[in-house]
Scaffold this motif. Structure first.
Motif, PDB file in Angstrom:
ATOM      1  N   UNK A  63      44.226  49.877  40.534  1.00 44.96           N
ATOM      2  CA  UNK A  63      44.351  48.485  40.086  1.00 44.96           C
ATOM      3  C   UNK A  63      43.518  47.635  41.031  1.00 44.96           C
ATOM      4  N   UNK A  64      42.440  47.078  40.517  1.00 45.61           N
ATOM      5  CA  UNK A  64      41.540  46.290  41.360  1.00 45.61           C
ATOM      6  C   UNK A  64      42.003  44.837  41.372  1.00 45.61           C
ATOM      7  N   UNK A  65      42.407  44.305  42.520  1.00 46.88           N
ATOM      8  CA  UNK A  65      42.934  42.933  42.553  1.00 46.88           C
ATOM      9  C   UNK A  65      41.911  41.874  42.177  1.00 46.88           C
ATOM     10  N   UNK A  66      40.614  42.189  42.268  1.00 45.23           N
ATOM     11  CA  UNK A  66      39.609  41.164  41.955  1.00 45.23           C
ATOM     12  C   UNK A  66      39.559  40.843  40.469  1.00 45.23           C
ATOM     13  N   UNK A  67      40.003  41.759  39.620  1.00 42.52           N
ATOM     14  CA  UNK A  67      40.094  41.481  38.184  1.00 42.52           C
ATOM     15  C   UNK A  67      41.040  40.302  37.960  1.00 42.52           C
ATOM     16  N   UNK A  68      42.246  40.410  38.478  1.00 47.46           N
ATOM     17  CA  UNK A  68      43.253  39.356  38.302  1.00 47.46           C
ATOM     18  C   UNK A  68      42.864  38.082  39.046  1.00 47.46           C
ATOM     19  N   UNK A  69      42.319  38.208  40.254  1.00 51.00           N
ATOM     20  CA  UNK A  69      41.949  37.020  41.024  1.00 51.00           C
ATOM     21  C   UNK A  69      40.875  36.209  40.300  1.00 51.00           C
ATOM     22  N   UNK A  70      39.871  36.879  39.751  1.00 54.66           N
ATOM     23  CA  UNK A  70      38.802  36.172  39.042  1.00 54.66           C
ATOM     24  C   UNK A  70      39.365  35.420  37.835  1.00 54.66           C
ATOM     25  N   UNK A  71      40.268  36.064  37.105  1.00 55.19           N
ATOM     26  CA  UNK A  71      40.839  35.429  35.911  1.00 55.19           C
ATOM     27  C   UNK A  71      41.760  34.268  36.285  1.00 55.19           C
ATOM     28  N   UNK A  72      42.511  34.409  37.362  1.00 52.76           N
ATOM     29  CA  UNK A  72      43.383  33.317  37.806  1.00 52.76           C
ATOM     30  C   UNK A  72      42.569  32.103  38.241  1.00 52.76           C
ATOM     31  N   UNK A  73      41.483  32.344  38.949  1.00 49.67           N
ATOM     32  CA  UNK A  73      40.626  31.241  39.370  1.00 49.67           C
ATOM     33  C   UNK A  73      40.039  30.514  38.162  1.00 49.67           C
ATOM     34  N   UNK A  74      39.659  31.276  37.146  1.00 52.36           N
ATOM     35  CA  UNK A  74      39.064  30.671  35.948  1.00 52.36           C
ATOM     36  C   UNK A  74      40.080  29.823  35.182  1.00 52.36           C
ATOM     37  N   UNK A  75      41.374  30.148  35.304  1.00 52.04           N
ATOM     38  CA  UNK A  75      42.412  29.408  34.579  1.00 52.04           C
ATOM     39  C   UNK A  75      42.996  28.256  35.396  1.00 52.04           C
ATOM     40  N   UNK A  76      42.514  28.049  36.587  1.00 54.41           N
ATOM     41  CA  UNK A  76      43.105  27.044  37.465  1.00 54.41           C
ATOM     42  C   UNK A  76      42.915  25.627  36.921  1.00 54.41           C
ATOM     43  N   UNK A  77      44.026  24.927  36.747  1.00 57.14           N
ATOM     44  CA  UNK A  77      43.961  23.544  36.297  1.00 57.14           C
ATOM     45  C   UNK A  77      43.373  22.623  37.352  1.00 57.14           C
TER      46      UNK A  77
END
Length: 219
Positions: free
Chosen positions: A20-34
């Motif tokens: 499980x590569x944490x950068x997958x989730x981190x990149x998506x979370x950053x893109x969704x940041x309000x």
């Protein structure tokens, strides 16, 4: 009126040893940041399969389609305990490290492939932003010899070829530590940052890139 900024954040999928590569989730979370939407900054995320041929083929199209004002590449360094701002990308892919498909790197043949590339973003402000956000960080002089180094070198080379001014940096993150410290107080400082601390640091790093991108536009 200044045009809205668009920042590209890339991550990777799993590969041998990292299921499980944490950068997958981190990149998506950053893109969704309000937070960034409220500031008029668009964050685009792209997660690459950890495959030599796919990254080499797709990165130019991702950059061409996205047209980012700044680029943050993310990768995981499982053995490190600090977030690493990578200072250099070397023209030395590993011929013995297989990708997620079991393939090894092919010799680079593109223009500028043999050149050492240096970070194209303000290193000291990036480090300061990460540390002020509570993320243990350092400036690293080795991005490894795997796909992290390869995508960084290719991205910087494409930037140079296009004579583009977009700030570009690669940041390695450790595998996330526990959300709450279960260690003695004397060892808390040495533990790996959790996802929340890492995400907070990366948000601050993106703001540094946004300021650098705006300065490049005005310069």
């Amino acid at each position: 009126m200044a045009k809205p900024l668009k920042l590209l954040v890339t991550g990777f999928g799993p590969f041998p040893g990292i299921h499980v590569n944490p950068t997958d989730r981190l990149a998506r979370l950053l893109a969704r940041s309000g937070r960034f939407r409220r500031m008029g900054i668009a964050i685009e995320a792209h997660v690459f399969p950890t495959r030599w041929a796919t990254v080499a083929r797709d990165l130019p199209d991702v950059l061409k389609t996205t047209k980012p004002d700044a680029v943050l590449h993310l990768g995981v360094a499982g053995r490190r305990r600090k977030i690493s701002v990578e200072m250099f990308a070397r023209p030395s892919p590993s011929a013995i490290s297989p990708d997620a498909g079991g393939k090894s790197a092919a010799p680079a043949s593109r223009k500028g492939a043999a050149l050492l590339r240096r970070i194209a973003a303000p290193a000291a402000p990036l480090l300061n932003a990460l540390e002020k956000a509570g993320s243990a960080s350092h400036l690293s002089h080795t991005a490894g010899r795997y796909l992290c180094n390869a995508i960084y070198h290719q991205s910087l080379s494409l930037r140079a070829e296009a004579r583009d001014k977009r700030p570009t940096v690669f940041i390695h993150v450790p595998m996330p530590g526990p959300a709450r410290a279960s260690l003695p107080l004397s060892r808390v400082r040495s533990r790996k940052p959790g996802e929340r601390a890492t995400l907070k640091g990366l948000e601050e790093a993106l703001l540094v890139l946004a300021r650098a991108a705006r300065s490049a536009q005005n310069g």
